[in-house]
Scaffold this motif. Structure first.
Motif, PDB file in Angstrom:
ATOM      1  N   GLY A 105       0.835  -1.192   0.000  1.00  0.00           N
ATOM      2  CA  GLY A 105       0.000   0.000   0.000  1.00  0.00           C
ATOM      3  C   GLY A 105       0.869   1.240   0.000  1.00  0.00           C
ATOM      4  N   PRO A 106       0.385   2.349  -0.561  1.00  0.00           N
ATOM      5  CA  PRO A 106       1.166   3.587  -0.565  1.00  0.00           C
ATOM      6  C   PRO A 106       1.197   4.206   0.830  1.00  0.00           C
ATOM      7  N   SER A 107       2.157   5.038   1.068  1.00  0.00           N
ATOM      8  CA  SER A 107       2.150   5.800   2.312  1.00  0.00           C
ATOM      9  C   SER A 107       1.088   6.888   2.219  1.00  0.00           C
ATOM     10  N   GLN A 114      -0.503  12.406  -4.506  1.00  0.00           N
ATOM     11  CA  GLN A 114      -1.023  11.968  -5.798  1.00  0.00           C
ATOM     12  C   GLN A 114      -2.493  12.322  -6.001  1.00  0.00           C
ATOM     13  N   HIS A 115      -3.280  12.189  -4.927  1.00  0.00           N
ATOM     14  CA  HIS A 115      -4.734  12.272  -5.101  1.00  0.00           C
ATOM     15  C   HIS A 115      -5.402  13.329  -4.233  1.00  0.00           C
ATOM     16  N   GLY A 116      -4.642  14.044  -3.416  1.00  0.00           N
ATOM     17  CA  GLY A 116      -5.240  15.066  -2.567  1.00  0.00           C
ATOM     18  C   GLY A 116      -5.786  14.488  -1.273  1.00  0.00           C
ATOM     19  N   VAL A 152       2.942   5.944   7.752  1.00  0.00           N
ATOM     20  CA  VAL A 152       1.615   5.327   7.812  1.00  0.00           C
ATOM     21  C   VAL A 152       1.298   4.806   6.412  1.00  0.00           C
ATOM     22  N   LEU A 153       1.219   3.485   6.272  1.00  0.00           N
ATOM     23  CA  LEU A 153       0.939   2.864   4.988  1.00  0.00           C
ATOM     24  C   LEU A 153      -0.549   2.529   4.893  1.00  0.00           C
ATOM     25  N   ASP A 293      -6.765   1.726  -6.123  1.00  0.00           N
ATOM     26  CA  ASP A 293      -6.172   1.185  -7.345  1.00  0.00           C
ATOM     27  C   ASP A 293      -4.652   1.111  -7.260  1.00  0.00           C
ATOM     28  N   SER A 294      -4.043   2.044  -6.523  1.00  0.00           N
ATOM     29  CA  SER A 294      -2.578   2.034  -6.424  1.00  0.00           C
ATOM     30  C   SER A 294      -2.073   0.867  -5.598  1.00  0.00           C
TER      31      SER A 294
END
Length: 590
Positions: A105-107, A114-116, A152-153, A293-294
């Motif tokens: 998962g992204p941080s 990336q997405h706000g 935090v992931l 989705d990421s």
């Protein structure tokens, strides 16, 4: 072979990266931080893990090692559902390391960039998950100290807190007094920023900032230099004007300037449930679809090595770790000098083939800080234990004596020619370089024809922005925009390749040398070092790292790295201190 994963997520191992750590074959680079580099690996059963190798600068500090061992042992007790559990570690090896479960998962920092900002429900679920993680972490006697969006992931079933307690290992070590800071300024609590006081309430303040950051999309105390942000944290109120009203009671209590006024993690969980119009339950839909989705990309892992290197179960025998002894009279490829290894003490050495003692110079590169430089050791002199057992013919002694006398005569002739060529004797020693500062003024401090080294000039806190360059000849050196947009330019430049932190400090008009932690950044050091490169990746640097800059114009400088812009800064820049010796080297790169 499987299809290659996204290069932006799993980067290939770089030169200097180990292929294996603690029996784990390293597959890819996941990222790098102030304390170490993180690699992707796999357990013997095929489960992915994140393996962090501590930087040499910390590894060399015995106090860090002691604290790191304590923190890792304590972290093993943390087994919460919202933390990444410790899988394995080694705190006593040459390079300490720590392995945790891999979280696909992204941080939070990456997702917001990336997405706000996230919707209110996602922020509440994020907050209850991190609060539960803090409850388990604090229950193990650990204070995180560096809770921030990057730690935090965002997994598919809720957040995961990572790197808990590790920041304490770096606290009060020798490095913290030389520019290495513990904690991220934008997410520090007032008592941590002003007096260094750290308690569980410190993590609660950071959690309040994380909740505000997730909802607003930027830090609650604004952006800018570290000093400005820390001043606002200590003396001013946060800007919560854009925070959704549903979250205001939660964030306001967590950001109380008085630690005693902040809620406990258990109280935070209860407050989140009270503020939510629907029941808070983690599930696959807790994140916006664009963020979810990421996660899919991070599940496409590169394959582990099919032939892992076997690990010895018992101590190796000498034949397992020692190279074979070559036949008498042959060249030993393992001999450090390239000379043949005699078959017995006192045996004559064969003459090496032409060019063997002077192989082509290797390509320039800068080794990882802290790794030993591969200098060739002096030839080993084999001495027989009994001088009478191997008598030397007298003719050999006469030949040696004649050779020494002949060498001295030749050196004398060369020295005379150099002295008479232009009236000055050239000296290329480390402390006697010719400079343009003029000859000595009859004070007897240097011989005739020698010149004093120029006095250094120091400049503090230079912010070098992405795509800008510095020239050492300027007084003071001011960053100017580079004309070469592809590679920067100037004696020193900073360049960011993309938002994923592939950035570097480089030079187009000279050479750079990244000094090891044990080296002192001085004019003499910069003159004698030959590990030249033209670009240094930013993930090789920690606060306090020193770089020698040798410009083609003959100027020498020591650049001390003081850090880079934060994740929420509108611009990308690095902060440097410069100490410059102008006209202290040889011009035109000769």
């Amino acid at each position: 072979m499987s299809s290659a994963p996204s290069g932006s997520l799993f980067k290939p191992l770089q030169e200097g990266d180990p292929a294996e750590v603690g029996g784990y074959r390293l597959t890819a680079v996941l990222g790098a931080g102030g304390m170490g580099k993180v690699f992707l690996s796999y357990t013997p059963g095929g489960r992915p893990i994140a393996l962090k190798v501590i930087r040499p600068e910390f590894s060399e500090d015995p106090e860090f090692r002691r604290r790191f061992k304590q923190e890792v042992q304590a972290a093993q007790r943390v087994q919460g559902l919202y933390t990444a559990p410790v899988i394995d570690f080694d705190t006593d090896g040459a390079r300490p390391w720590l392995a945790t479960a891999y979280v696909p998962g992204p941080s939070l920092a990456h997702a917001v960039a990336q997405h706000g900002g996230l919707p209110v429900r996602s922020v509440l679920l994020l907050t209850v998950g991190v609060a539960e993680a803090l409850s388990v972490i604090h229950g193990a006697g650990i204070v995180h100290r560096d809770l921030k969006p990057a730690n935090v992931l965002l997994a598919s079933d809720g957040p995961r807190v990572i790197d808990f307690g590790i920041a304490r290992a770096a606290d009060t070590t020798a490095l913290t007094g030389t520019g290495v800071s513990v904690g991220t300024p934008a997410f520090m609590a007032p008592e941590q920023a002003s007096a260094g006081t750290v308690t569980p309430a410190t993590d609660v303040f950071a959690l309040g900032q994380i909740a505000a950051f997730a909802a607003i999309g930027s830090p609650a105390y604004g952006e800018g230099s570290s000093h400005a942000v820390l001043y606002r944290i200590v003396h001013e109120d946060p800007d919560l004007s854009r925070l959704p009203s549903e979250l205001l009671p939660l964030v306001t209590r967590c950001l109380s300037r008085d630690p005693a006024g902040r809620p406990s993690p258990t109280e935070i969980i209860q407050l989140c449930h009270e503020l939510s119009p629907t029941a808070l339950q983690q599930g696959e839909d807790w994140l916006p679809q664009t963020v979810a989705d990421s996660i899919t990309d991070r599940l496409r892992l590169p394959e582990p090595a099919r032939t892992p290197r076997p690990m010895p179960s018992v101590a190796p025998t000498p034949t397992q770790v020692s190279p074979p002894v070559p036949p008498p009279g042959t060249v030993d490829p393992y001999a450090p000098t390239g000379l043949a290894t005699p078959s017995a003490p006192g045996a004559p050495r064969p003459v090496p083939p032409p060019g063997h003692l002077n192989p082509p110079a290797p390509a320039h590169h800068t080794p990882t800080p802290g790794f030993p430089v591969n200098h060739t050791p002096p030839p080993v002199t084999h001495r027989p234990s009994d001088p009478e057992a191997h008598p030397r013919p007298r003719r050999t002694g006469l030949i040696v004596a004649a050779s020494i006398v002949g060498t001295l005569v030749i050196l004398g002739v060369i020295g005379s020619l150099l002295s008479n060529g232009d009236g000055k004797k050239e000296n290329r020693g480390a402390g006697a370089h010719a400079t343009s500062s003029g000859p000595t003024g009859g004070d007897g401090s240097a011989g005739a024809g020698q010149q004093k080294d120029p006095k250094p000039v120091s400049y503090q806190g230079i912010d070098l922005t992405d795509g800008y360059q510095l020239m050492l000849a300027d007084n003071p050196p001011r960053p100017v925009e580079s004309e070469d947009t592809a590679y920067g330019g100037g004696d020193l430049y900073f360049k960011v390749i993309n938002f994923l932190d592939e950035s570097s400090i480089g030079t187009d008009n000279g050479k750079l040398v990244l000094l090891n932690n044990a080296q002192k950044g001085s004019l003499e050091t910069c003159r004698t070092e030959t590990r030249y490169t033209e670009k240094i990746e930013l993930d090789q640097l920690t606060q306090g790292s020193q770089i020698c800059v040798l410009s083609d114009a003959g100027h020498v400088a020591v650049a001390t790295y003081r850090g880079r812009s934060g994740e929420s800064d509108p611009g990308a820049y690095v902060t440097l201190d410069l100490r410059i010796w102008r006209n202290a080297g040889e011009a035109n790169g000769s």
